[in-house]
Structure formats: structure tokens, C-alpha cells
Design an enzyme around this catalytic site. Structure first.
Site, PDB file in Angstrom:
ATOM      1  N   GLU A  13       0.844  -1.301   0.118  1.00 17.13           N
ATOM      2  CA  GLU A  13       0.019  -0.245   0.034  1.00 17.13           C
ATOM      3  C   GLU A  13       0.951   0.984   0.009  1.00 17.13           C
ATOM      4  O   GLU A  13       0.543   2.369   0.632  1.00 17.13           O
ATOM      5  CB  GLU A  13      -0.917   0.085   1.216  1.00 17.13           C
ATOM      6  CG  GLU A  13      -2.065  -1.235   1.127  1.00 17.13           C
ATOM      7  CD  GLU A  13      -2.923  -1.388   2.454  1.00 17.13           C
ATOM      8  OE1 GLU A  13      -4.046  -1.616   2.290  1.00 17.13           O
ATOM      9  OE2 GLU A  13      -2.185  -1.168   3.676  1.00 17.13           O
TER      10      GLU A  13
HETATM   11  C1  ACM Z   1      -1.933  -5.304   4.124  1.00 16.42           C
HETATM   12  O1  ACM Z   1      -2.982  -5.598   4.582  1.00 16.42           O
HETATM   13  N1  ACM Z   1      -1.880  -4.361   3.735  1.00 16.42           N
HETATM   14  C2  ACM Z   1      -0.736  -6.145   4.066  1.00 16.42           C
END
Ligand code: ACM
Length: 503
Positions: A321
Site C-alpha cells: 500500500e
Molecule cells: C496489508 O493488508 N496491507 C498487507
């Protein structure tokens, strides 16, 4: 099938995969055959015989070379449950003993063999970690003072069976982490991935950058109390885990999920201005400054201290992310940081987005997607599909805790996939194993953790440990149902799924 196991084992093997066997009776000495079919995770083979071994005031535990630590652990458990003295003595020819034997280093790691007769108990393994796995099996079949007679031969399907705990969104104390470790090992989990830093908190003292912990660790989601581990406390957690044959993989997430660090040190920001501490639950808004030299000085210091504190081979560098980092910057950053980790003598584990960079030989990608797309380029893959293995997902629409962005995950969903064939692009040999992550945006207490982990954690643990041939929902739901009395006795706050015929 070793022929000396005889018909009892054959029968148990046949019943292990069958759906029609009635095993939902209470575990009693009079019905020992039920216990061997209820071992969770299901062993390679198991079979009951008539009778059992009774622990009395003359019973000893004998520990061969390399077995002392496991003997102490087993003695602690059985002394507590039986009230008998169970002294640990050197191996001798006498009976009335629980014998722990290591040897035969050719035996695969964590494999063990358990033989129980009226005269005694023999647990044999190539290494101490196999004895420890066997002790977890023994704990499940012991019934008061009686260990029902029978045999188990067992070995893990996958070397890596992990659980992740997010101590960043909410902080969990050493005692809470150790409680979770004790719950994990009962299902033969052997890796604890600690998510130590995120936007909402930095949880490990780094001596060269102390404000990370003292300031960046002062917060948690919703303004709840923060906290951090001193290096001595972190070492103690690692040691506690190691005493239970659990390897800790610490994660410092980067280049995103770093607001706590950016808030602690203005110079880490591209504009030189520290943002405020953050207690919300958004993701993807923070990034380390990829073009500043100080970023890599910082990371060399952090990774250096973390490497020195961590005996395990792997450090986890996140990489998920990173929406506030351009893709070109992300790739350059992840490649450079892999070199820093290697320079400190460790290997990299990262979320599977690292596959977009150039994974070093030995880098492990942890798959957390939901669509079976294969992370190419990594040397190994750990599977944590978010819609199957994420313990923070709600069970159903009315689960009071957790999230639902990936899926609602009932027990049958968590159990209903095969790690060996899940990623079409990856050969089974690339799959190192499975991990069940527990993110804690909505979780504050041990009771909260347990409610989300139980009963799904044992489901993921079984997918990681047990042969694919034992994979069968109808048998599993009975194995799982048989665990509930143990959880009640241990005070584990589990979700009583309507899918399971609980005892
Ligand atoms: C995640 O759930 N961002 C690894």
C-alpha cells in the site's frame, strides 16, 4: 505405512478423511479411539489401542540429549494438570516414564513419533522442535491422569506456519504477546510475524533514533494508549517465542505506513516538516522520502539494530500500500533496502508487491491479495490471502469486531482452500507455507484477539501442517468442535460459529 502400526493405525487413517465417523463423544479413558481422531492439526497417521498410560506419583519424565528444554515445558504442563511431581530424570530401563528422545538427525524438521502403551510413553523426534510438536499432540490426547494408548507419526506439510500480530494499530504488552504465542503453539504454528510500526505507532525502541518509540509510539488508533517495547522486552519476547520453537519475524513497514516515523523526525520528510501523529485508520497516505540520503542512514540504523536484536534469518520490510510513493521510486527504494537488509546479514520478507521490484535471491513474498495472481520473481511465497486467511475480517455481517473490506470469512471459508494449489503460477515447491495475519484497528484486548483468531487460526494452522489427504471439512468440524472444552478451560474467548457442532 509402517507395518508395525498395525490395524489400529490403518483404521484411524481411513477414518481421518471420512465424514461418516461418529467421533463426537466426550473424551474419556473408556473411549480412547476418539482422541486420536481429534488431533488438530490432523497428523500424518494416528491410531488408538486399548488401554492407556496412567500418570501417578511414581511417573517420571526422561530426557535424552537435547530434550531437556521440552521436558521442562512438558513437566510444567502435566504437573499443573495432574498434581503429580513428575521429576525429570536421565534415561534408564525402568517403566512408568514419559520418554523424550532426540536423534536420527535425518528425520525432517518438526517430525515426531508418539507411542503410548500401558507401560509408558515414548516421544521420538530428530530434533527438539519435533519433540515440541509431539508434546502439543500429547496435550490434546491426555485425559486427566490418563494418556490413551496409541500411536502417532507426524510431520508438517509446510515448513512455515505463521501468525502475524499488528502491535502498531493497537499496542499489546509482552504478556499479551506471550499469551498469544502460547495459544498459537498448541496448533503447531512456528512463526510469529510482529508488525512493529505503522502510521499509528512505532513499537520498538531504536537507540539511535529514540523518538520513534518515545514520541511515535505514544499513540494508537482512536487515541487509545500507545506503548513500545524496550530492546530488553523485545529480546524477552523473542526468547519466550524461541523457548516454544517459534521464530519471530519483525516487520518495519516501508516506504508507506510510516507516519509515526515521519512525525517523530522532521528531517525524514521531503519538506522537512513533521506531520502530526495519526490515530485514524486510513492507509496509503504516508511515504518515506525516497530521494533523501538521510532516509537510508535512518534505515541502515533501524535495520542494523533490528538485525542485531533478531536471531531469525528474516526481517520483514512491508512494501504494501505504498500509494504515496511513485512506482519508479517504490522499485528503486525496495531494491536499495533489500541491499541494506542483506548487508546486515538477514534475508527479506515483504508483502507481495515487492515482486514489482527485483527480489534478491532468498527474498520471500507474502501474498495478501484476493485474486490468486502470482507474485513472480520471489524465491518463496508465504500465503496470506486476505479473503481467506486474514483473522481481522468479520465472520458475518453482525460480527462486532473486525473489518470487511476483503471478505466476510466464516470458519468453513478459512478452511476451504489448498495452499499447495492456490496460486496457479507458483509451483508447490515455491510455497513456503501459510500465515494468518491479525490486524488490530478494531482490536484492543486479548479477548478481542482471541475472538477473531479462534476458531479460524486452527483452520489455517491445519492447512499449513496437515497432509492434503486429510483435508476434509466434515472431519475438520469434529476436530474443531473437540477443541472447545480446551479453550473454555484456558479462558480463550472464541467465536462460537454456528457451522461447528461444539461440545
Ligand atoms: C496489508 O493488508 N496491507 C498487507
Amino acid at each position: 505405512m509402517p507395518s508395525r502400526f498395525g490395524r489400529a493405525v490403518l483404521a484411524a487413517l481411513v477414518t481421518a478423511g471420512a465424514s461418516t465417523v461418529a467421533v463426537a463423544e466426550p473424551i474419556t479413558a473408556a473411549a480412547p479411539s476418539t482422541a486420536y481422531t481429534e488431533i488438530l492439526p490432523a497428523p500424518v497417521s494416528a491410531g488408538a489401542e486399548r488401554g492407556g498410560f496412567t500418570i501417578d506419583r511414581h511417573t517420571t519424565i526422561t530426557a535424552g540429549p537435547g530434550a531437556q528444554g521440552v521436558a521442562d515445558y512438558l513437566a510444567g504442563i502435566l504437573r499443573h494438570s495432574t498434581g503429580q511431581p513428575l521429576p525429570i530424570v536421565r534415561p534408564s530401563r525402568g517403566g512408568n516414564t514419559i520418554s523424550l528422545i532426540t536423534g536420527g538427525s535425518n528425520a525432517p524438521s518438526e517430525s515426531y513419533r508418539l507411542d503410548v502403551s500401558g507401560r509408558g510413553v515414548t516421544l521420538t523426534a530428530g530434533r527438539a522442535n519435533g519433540l515440541f510438536a509431539g508434546v502439543q499432540t500429547l496435550r490434546q490426547i491426555v485425559n486427566g491422569h490418563v494418556i490413551p494408548a496409541g500411536h502417532v507419526a507426524d510431520a508438517p506439510r509446510f515448513a512455515y506456519r505463521g501468525a502475524m500480530l499488528d502491535v502498531a494499530r493497537h499496542f499489546f504488552t509482552m504478556a499479551q504477546v506471550e499469551r498469544y504465542i502460547d495459544q498459537l503453539v498448541q496448533y503447531k504454528i512456528n512463526t510469529l510475524h510482529l508488525h512493529l510500526a505503522d502510521d499509528q505507532g512505532w513499537r520498538l525502541m531504536i537507540n539511535s533514533w529514540p523518538r520513534l518509540a518515545t514520541y511515535g509510539g505514544s499513540t494508537a488508533v482512536d487515541g487509545d494508549p500507545g506503548g513500545y517495547y524496550t530492546q530488553a522486552q523485545y529480546r524477552a519476547i523473542i526468547q519466550y517465542a524461541a523457548s516454544r520453537y517459534v521464530t519471530v519475524i519483525p516487520e518495519i513497514d516501508m516506504p508507506g505506513h510510516v507516519n509515526a516515523a515521519l512525525a517523530s523526525y522532521a528531517e525524514l520528510n521531503c519538506d522537512g516538516v513533521a506531520p502530526p501523529l495519526y490515530t485514524g485508520t486510513d492507509v496509503g497516505f504516508s511515504s518515506l522520502c525516497v530521494h533523501k540520503d538521510v532516509t537510508y542512514t535512518f534505515l541502515d540504523d533501524v535495520i542494523g539494530e533490528l538485525a542485531a536484536l533478531t536471531p531469525g534469518a528474516y526481517l520483514h520490510i512491508g512494501g504494501d500500500e505504498a500509494h504515496a510513493t511513485s512506482q519508479a521510486d517504490y522499485i528503486a527504494f525496495m531494491n536499495r533496502v533489500q541491499g541494506i537488509v542483506a548487508a546486515h546479514g538477514k534475508r527479506v520478507q515483504a508483502w507481495h508487491q515487492i515482486a514489482a521490484a527485483t527480489p534478491l535471491a532468498g527474498t520471500v513474498a507474502q501474498y495478501w491479495g484476493t485474486t490468486n495472481d502470482s507474485p513472480a520473481g520471489a524465491s518463496g511465497v508465504v500465503l496470506s490471502p486476505a479473503n481467506l486467511a486474514y483473522l481481522d475480517m468479520k465472520y458475518n455481517g453482525s460480527t462486532p469486531l473486525g473489518q470487511d473490506w476483503a471478505a466476510l470469512i466464516e470458519v468453513r471459508d478459512a478452511y476451504g482452500w489448498d495452499p499447495g494449489t492456490y496460486l496457479p503460477g507458483a509451483p508447490s515447491s515455491a510455497i513456503r507455507g501459510v500465515e494468518a495475519p491479525l490486524w488490530t484497528e478494531t482490536l484492543r484486548t486479548s479477548a478481542d484477539l482471541e475472538y477473531m483468531a479462534f476458531p479460524r487460526l486452527p483452520a489455517i494452522a491445519e492447512l499449513g501442517w496437515s497432509p492434503a489427504s486429510t483435508h476434509n471439512w466434515d472431519a475438520f468440524e469434529l476436530r474443531l468442535a473437540a477443541q472447545a472444552p480446551r479453550w473454555r478451560a484456558e479462558g480463550i474467548n472464541f467465536y462460537p460459529s454456528p457451522q461447528i457442532p461444539w461440545r
